[in-house]
Design a protein around this motif. Structure first.
Motif, short mmCIF file in Angstrom:
data_model
loop_
_atom_site.label_atom_id
_atom_site.label_comp_id
_atom_site.label_asym_id
_atom_site.label_seq_id
_atom_site.Cartn_x
_atom_site.Cartn_y
_atom_site.Cartn_z
N TYR A 102 1.10 -1.11 0.20
CA TYR A 102 0.27 -0.23 -0.07
C TYR A 102 0.75 1.27 0.01
N MET A 103 0.33 2.31 -0.79
CA MET A 103 1.26 3.65 -0.63
C MET A 103 0.28 4.66 -1.06
N THR A 104 0.29 5.56 -0.25
CA THR A 104 -0.62 6.86 -0.37
C THR A 104 -0.23 7.58 -1.49
N GLU A 105 -0.89 8.46 -2.06
CA GLU A 105 -0.69 9.34 -3.24
C GLU A 105 0.29 10.34 -2.81
N GLU A 106 0.44 10.73 -1.79
CA GLU A 106 1.40 11.71 -1.32
C GLU A 106 2.83 10.91 -1.45
N ILE A 107 3.04 9.79 -0.91
CA ILE A 107 4.59 9.27 -0.98
C ILE A 107 4.72 8.87 -2.27
N ASN A 108 3.42 8.44 -3.25
CA ASN A 108 4.23 8.08 -4.46
C ASN A 108 4.14 9.26 -5.14
N GLY A 109 3.72 10.34 -4.90
CA GLY A 109 3.93 11.72 -5.49
C GLY A 109 5.50 12.30 -5.23
N LYS A 110 5.95 12.04 -3.96
CA LYS A 110 7.18 12.47 -3.59
C LYS A 110 8.26 11.47 -4.35
N ILE A 111 7.99 10.20 -4.31
CA ILE A 111 8.87 9.32 -5.09
C ILE A 111 9.01 9.76 -6.59
#
Length: 213
Positions: A102-111
């Motif tokens: 699972y990954m939040t949109e925020e973490i995915n965006g930062k990556i």
């Protein structure tokens, strides 16, 4: 810990060679002699831009505790070579895959934004070196060579930044835009202006303007 698999190192090397060759072809009017002369110069900009872009993704992914690995996209390699003969490089030879349940949109965006930010920073560094070395490039062949390498580095990295920030398909821009539209607008605006200046004004003229020549 920052670890690489054997297959990951192989894929990064193959992608680096193909993407370097593609940029050399795109900027040499398909002249074989010009391609050979330009390839070593392009490799510096692409080497720093492509490799560090992918490592940016990997580093941020692993910072959040995920395993991340670069994998080659063979069709992307072929597409990069084909488009290079038309003076443009579709620079998507592979990607860093982050493995997470699972990954939040925020973490995915930062990556996702980590790679383009690396390219923007590298472009600024290459431009700064170009400005510093330009006065001595008139009488020193070494300085001239460094200036040419840094000019190409600025152009390639600014292009890689704006290309990857396009909100298309699985490119970084789509995930950054989903996470934070404001950050995406700022990032693509900066990268877009840098790329536009490189394509219209030219790096040497940018340097001359900065130096007040």
């Amino acid at each position: 810990m920052f670890k690489f698999t054997t297959s990951e190192i192989r894929d990064l090397f193959i992608a680096f060679i193909f993407i370097s060759l593609s940029f050399a072809i795109a900027n040499s009017a398909r002249n074989p002699s010009a391609i050979l002369n330009l390839l070593p110069i392009v490799m510096f900009g692409v080497g720093a831009g492509f490799i560090l872009h992918e490592l940016g993704h990997k580093l941020v992914s692993m910072k959040y505790g995920y395993w991340a690995e670069f994998k080659l996209w063979p069709q992307g390699l072929l597409f990069a070579l084909i488009t290079s003969f038309f003076g443009f490089v579709f620079a998507a030879p592979g990607a860093v895959y982050t493995y997470a349940n699972y990954m939040t949109e925020e973490i995915n965006g930062k990556i996702s934004i980590a790679g383009p930010i690396v390219n923007i920073i590298l472009a600024v560094i290459f431009l700064a070196i170009s400005v510093a070395i330009y006065p001595s490039a008139f009488y020193s062949e070494t300085s001239l060579l460094i200036f040419i390498i840094c000019s190409v580095g600025y152009s390639i990295n600014s292009f890689l930044a704006v290309f990857n920030l396009l909100p298309i398909g699985n490119l970084d821009g789509s995930k950054v835009l989903t996470w934070n539209a404001g950050i995406w607008i700022i990032a693509i605006a900066i990268a877009g202006i840098m790329t536009l200046m490189s394509m219209t004004i030219g790096v040497e003229n940018i340097v001359r303007i900065i130096l007040g020549y």
